[in-house]
Scaffold this motif. Structure first.
Motif, PDB file in Angstrom:
ATOM      1  N   CYS A 142       0.813  -1.218  -0.003  1.00 20.90           N
ATOM      2  CA  CYS A 142      -0.109   0.084  -0.016  1.00 20.90           C
ATOM      3  C   CYS A 142       0.956   1.268   0.187  1.00 20.90           C
ATOM      4  O   CYS A 142       1.825   1.531   0.829  1.00 20.90           O
ATOM      5  CB  CYS A 142      -0.804  -0.012   1.280  1.00 20.90           C
ATOM      6  N   TYR A 143       0.671   2.291  -0.867  1.00 18.69           N
ATOM      7  CA  TYR A 143       1.448   3.420  -1.178  1.00 18.69           C
ATOM      8  C   TYR A 143       0.410   4.501  -1.197  1.00 18.69           C
ATOM      9  O   TYR A 143      -0.623   4.443  -1.760  1.00 18.69           O
ATOM     10  CB  TYR A 143       2.353   3.277  -2.155  1.00 18.69           C
ATOM     11  N   LEU A 144       0.993   5.736  -0.763  1.00 17.91           N
ATOM     12  CA  LEU A 144       0.135   6.986  -1.126  1.00 17.91           C
ATOM     13  C   LEU A 144       0.853   7.642  -2.362  1.00 17.91           C
ATOM     14  O   LEU A 144       1.872   7.619  -2.480  1.00 17.91           O
ATOM     15  CB  LEU A 144      -0.072   7.663  -0.163  1.00 17.91           C
ATOM     16  N   PRO A 145      -0.208   8.448  -3.299  1.00 15.68           N
ATOM     17  CA  PRO A 145       0.626   9.137  -4.141  1.00 15.68           C
ATOM     18  C   PRO A 145       1.471  10.377  -3.754  1.00 15.68           C
ATOM     19  O   PRO A 145       1.179  10.763  -2.345  1.00 15.68           O
ATOM     20  CB  PRO A 145      -0.736   9.993  -4.809  1.00 15.68           C
ATOM     21  N   ARG A 146       2.317  10.879  -4.298  1.00 17.30           N
ATOM     22  CA  ARG A 146       3.399  11.621  -3.795  1.00 17.30           C
ATOM     23  C   ARG A 146       2.924  12.977  -3.445  1.00 17.30           C
ATOM     24  O   ARG A 146       3.404  13.501  -2.406  1.00 17.30           O
ATOM     25  CB  ARG A 146       4.642  11.986  -4.959  1.00 17.30           C
ATOM     26  N   ASN A 147       1.745  13.350  -4.159  1.00 14.56           N
ATOM     27  CA  ASN A 147       1.169  14.488  -3.836  1.00 14.56           C
ATOM     28  C   ASN A 147       0.218  14.657  -2.593  1.00 14.56           C
ATOM     29  O   ASN A 147      -0.519  15.511  -2.438  1.00 14.56           O
ATOM     30  CB  ASN A 147       0.633  15.185  -4.850  1.00 14.56           C
ATOM     31  N   HIS A 148      -0.123  13.335  -2.070  1.00 14.00           N
ATOM     32  CA  HIS A 148      -1.209  13.002  -0.914  1.00 14.00           C
ATOM     33  C   HIS A 148      -1.037  13.977   0.304  1.00 14.00           C
ATOM     34  O   HIS A 148       0.090  14.143   0.632  1.00 14.00           O
ATOM     35  CB  HIS A 148      -1.156  11.732  -0.626  1.00 14.00           C
ATOM     36  N   ASN A 149      -1.988  14.466   0.642  1.00 11.13           N
ATOM     37  CA  ASN A 149      -1.738  15.459   1.968  1.00 11.13           C
ATOM     38  C   ASN A 149      -1.829  14.772   3.422  1.00 11.13           C
ATOM     39  O   ASN A 149      -1.724  15.665   4.283  1.00 11.13           O
ATOM     40  CB  ASN A 149      -2.717  16.581   1.999  1.00 11.13           C
ATOM     41  N   GLU A 150      -1.840  13.528   3.261  1.00 12.45           N
ATOM     42  CA  GLU A 150      -2.011  12.720   4.502  1.00 12.45           C
ATOM     43  C   GLU A 150      -0.595  11.700   4.481  1.00 12.45           C
ATOM     44  O   GLU A 150      -0.172  11.431   3.348  1.00 12.45           O
ATOM     45  CB  GLU A 150      -3.305  11.992   4.747  1.00 12.45           C
ATOM     46  N   THR A 151      -0.336  11.218   5.723  1.00 15.47           N
ATOM     47  CA  THR A 151       0.663  10.122   5.970  1.00 15.47           C
ATOM     48  C   THR A 151      -0.046   8.747   5.792  1.00 15.47           C
ATOM     49  O   THR A 151      -1.402   8.607   6.050  1.00 15.47           O
ATOM     50  CB  THR A 151       1.443  10.194   7.086  1.00 15.47           C
TER      51      THR A 151
END
Length: 698
Positions: free
Chosen positions: A252-261
């Motif tokens: 599971c990864y978040l997009p680089r521009n995501h504003n949450e951790t």
């Protein structure tokens, strides 16, 4: 018939010791099996088989230990039944002499002797209520009544009697088991000194035919790079084994521009935090759609699978680079198979991986290849040997494999559902077909393995074609449609390789407009549902309804139509896509078998001097003819060029959950193939279920 054969003084001494202690201790069922390859054939531990393949002599050597003083039978069967089976029966008479017979199964009666005896009894002995046999056979005897043994699945049947009279053995003393008798061995892995991480979910299985259950898990926090060196399933009882069709562990990864951790997004919804998960891709879910951030496959286990270990020089990296010291998260996607819709059944399912700080030479990666899973993968009613394929185009391997020397594939999981009969992963370099990467001519849905294979080099610009052969004879004259249920179908293979690259998926499919034109479908829509959107036919009216059910109402399931339909879906151009773990993708407008294809033909051991060869001939010489108006013959009988005729475009796609309850698409009425970008856009508009850049795994 023959005298009792002595294996060695050591073996007889073992039996003497066992005889002395038989009344005071339980004898281990594997105490006399010496070969590394071994299987418990029954559920009670009374029947054990060991084997070893001698590559120089092409002999398979068997050891069999059975809790009986009667006869013992082992057969190789094309259908897990007596009919047509190649059977060996052996034992020891009361007077101490041994016997062995090569037989042919002719149904539910005593097998007949095979006049060309190819099974050889090498030794037999009885003691402490058990019979132990050593015997052997060539993998291919070149006898038409024997069963050749290959590197694919072998279906074994076994039976034993309570006396040496070859009579009916009763239901309790027979069974069947699928195994791989020859092939690359599973790499040894010493678990001592390795760290272990478990991720499980213990829930009550929903009383639905098919459930995809998604749960979220924390991984180990590692401040330095480690390597995963093995994966294994955790299934705590018979219910878990019976109802866990497969599971996939995903990063599971978040997009680089995501504003949450990651902690903010996943932390409240992990099993560690008390949330046991829920239906995957559920439009009515009360938690955020976290599945969209967990698209990268890490490990796939399917029914019948065993532990997977990596070669000694390879591991999957953890805790490296920007991930060092961070809490990482994983999604466990479990397919519960519950055809009887049993209620109230709770059990634990999960995965464990073994990891080490002793870094190995190569980082491993996982690549999924095949046909997109959606209604375009439709198998006509009442057919045998129906072939569909999906492929990874040379444009994708050029885009996704960076080293000029390519990557090395070392493990493959070939996958289909219960209609699958044969699976083959073909490998092309230009127009020349290389030896198959893997194949299974006797696919068994209940025996799916992450199978080690000899290291195979995959170069940039190579082409992979995954062919799936199906039978729908079991469906009572209904079509089988691509989907998530085990009674629906898939055509996907998962390949472990090194060194790790960014590309994780590579798929193709017949253009959606071509598929619908074959059936005269002019209007469809999709509706959100648990597990993902479902496609509905609106027009023509006589097929209106959910596609998976109403496509069987099609009014032209003639032999000529089925022949033409298979040709269209197999040999006319597909549209394709390949995806990287960061979300970038490449669209391939047209991909097909290479023009002027030179086929690989394996060595025929029954022809002296035969070697693997290639033949210059197409797999089909012409398009079948069919009756109008349901479809038209293709205008060209020659497979298209390897490279697409239009340039590809690299883009970044962020996966999102559909927000509309349904989308309607009116399709062109032309029956001519609709290739290129237009058909890709039309496909994408009917939802993620059939979008060109998405697929539903397993």
């Amino acid at each position: 018939m023959g005298k009792l054969k002595t294996f060695s003084g050591t073996l007889l001494l073992i039996f003497a010791i066992l005889a002395d202690i038989a009344n005071s201790a339980q004898i281990s069922p594997t105490s006399l099996i010496t070969f590394q390859n071994r299987e418990q054939l029954d559920n009670e531990g009374k029947v054990w088989l060991g084997w070893e393949f001698d590559n120089e002599t092409d002999l398979i050597l068997f050891e069999m230990e059975v809790e009986t003083t009667g006869y013992v039978g082992l057969g190789i069967s094309p259908s897990s039944s007596m009919a047509g089976a190649d059977i060996f029966i052996a034992g020891v008479f009361d007077n101490g002499t041994s016997y062995g017979m090569d037989c042919i199964g002719i149904g539910f009666t005593r097998p007949k002797p095979d006049l060309h005896a190819d099974w050889v009894l090498d030794g037999a002995i009885e003691a402490v209520g058990k019979t132990f046999l050593k015997f052997s056979r060539l993998i291919n005897t070149c006898n038409d009544e024997d069963y050749p043994i290959g590197v694919d699945t072998t279906r074994l049947i076994w039976a034993y009697g309570d006396t040496d009279d070859i009579a009916y053995h009763t239901m309790a003393r027979r069974g069947a088991k699928a195994v791989n008798l020859i092939g690359t061995p599973i790499p040894d892995l010493d678990l001592e000194g390795l760290s272990k991480w478990e991720m499980t979910v213990d829930v009550e299985m929903p009383s639905l035919d098919t459930t995809y259950w998604c749960s979220y898990h924390k991984g180990p926090v590692l401040v330095t790079k480690h390597h995963v060196v093995g994966f294994d399933a955790l299934l705590d009882n018979i219910a878990a084994l019976a109802h866990t069709h497969h599971f996939i562990l995903k990063n599971c990864y978040l997009p680089r521009n995501h504003n949450e951790t990651l902690d903010e997004v996943f932390g409240p919804y992990t099993v560690d935090a008390g949330y046991d998960g829920g239906h995957c891709y559920d439009p009515e879910s009360t938690i955020p759609p976290l599945e969209q951030y967990c698209s990268q496959d890490l490990f796939v286990w399917a029914k019948g699978g065993k532990i997977m270990t990596f070669p000694a020089n390879v591991g999957y990296p953890l805790g490296e680079g920007e991930n060092a010291g961070k809490q990482l998260y994983y999604m466990l996607e479990i397919h519960y198979d519950n055809p009887d819709e049993v209620a109230g059944l709770k059990f634990k399912t999960g995965v464990q991986f073994y990891y080490t700080d002793e870094i190995r030479q190569q980082d491993a990666g996982l690549l999924a290849v095949g046909h997109m899973t959606n209604p375009i993968l439709t198998i006509p009613p009442n057919v045998d040997d129906f072939v569909l394929m999906g492929q990874c185009d040379p444009s994708c391997t050029e885009w996704g494999i960076k080293p000029e020397e390519g990557v090395t594939i070392f493990n493959a999981l070939l996958h289909a559902h219960i209609s699958g009969r044969k699976l083959k992963l073909r490998h092309f370099r230009g127009a020349v077909e290389l030896p198959w990467i893997d194949y299974d001519d006797h696919y068994d849905f209940d025996y799916q393995q992450n199978k080690p294979i000899p290291g195979t080099q995959l170069l940039p610009r190579d082409r992979l074609i995954y062919e799936c052969t199906y039978s729908s004879k079991w469906t009572d004259n209904t079509a089988v449609v691509g989907g998530m249920s085990s009674r629906e179908e898939m055509c996907i293979t998962f390949l472990w390789y090194y060194p790790r690259q960014d590309m994780t998926q590579c798929f193709s499919q017949t253009p959606f407009a071509v598929h619908t034109a074959d059936f005269g479908i002019t209007r469809v829509h999709d509706e959100d549902a648990k597990g993902g959107p479902q496609m509905f036919i609106d027009e023509p009216a006589y097929m209106a309804g959910q596609y998976r059910y109403t496509i069987s109402l099609f009014n032209n399931w003639t032999e000529s139509f089925v022949e033409q339909y298979q040709y269209n879906h197999r040999y006319l151009p597909h549209e394709g896509s390949c995806v990287q773990e960061d979300g970038q993708y490449l669209i391939v407008d047209e991909t097909s078998y290479p023009e002027g294809m030179i086929k690989y033909v394996p060595k025929d051991v029954c022809e002296p001097g035969s070697e693997p060869t290639t033949v210059t001939q197409p797999e089909t010489t012409q398009s079948p003819t069919t009756q109008s108006p349901t479809t038209q013959s293709p205008t060209s009988l020659t497979p298209p060029q390897t490279a697409p005729t239009q340039p590809q475009t690299t883009m970044t796609q962020q996966q999102t959950t559909p927000t509309q309850a349904s989308t309607t698409v009116t399709l062109p009425t032309s029956t001519e193939p609709q290739g290129g970008v237009a058909s890709g856009i039309a496909t994408a508009k009917i939802g993620s279920m059939v979008a060109i850049l998405t697929y539903i795994v397993l």
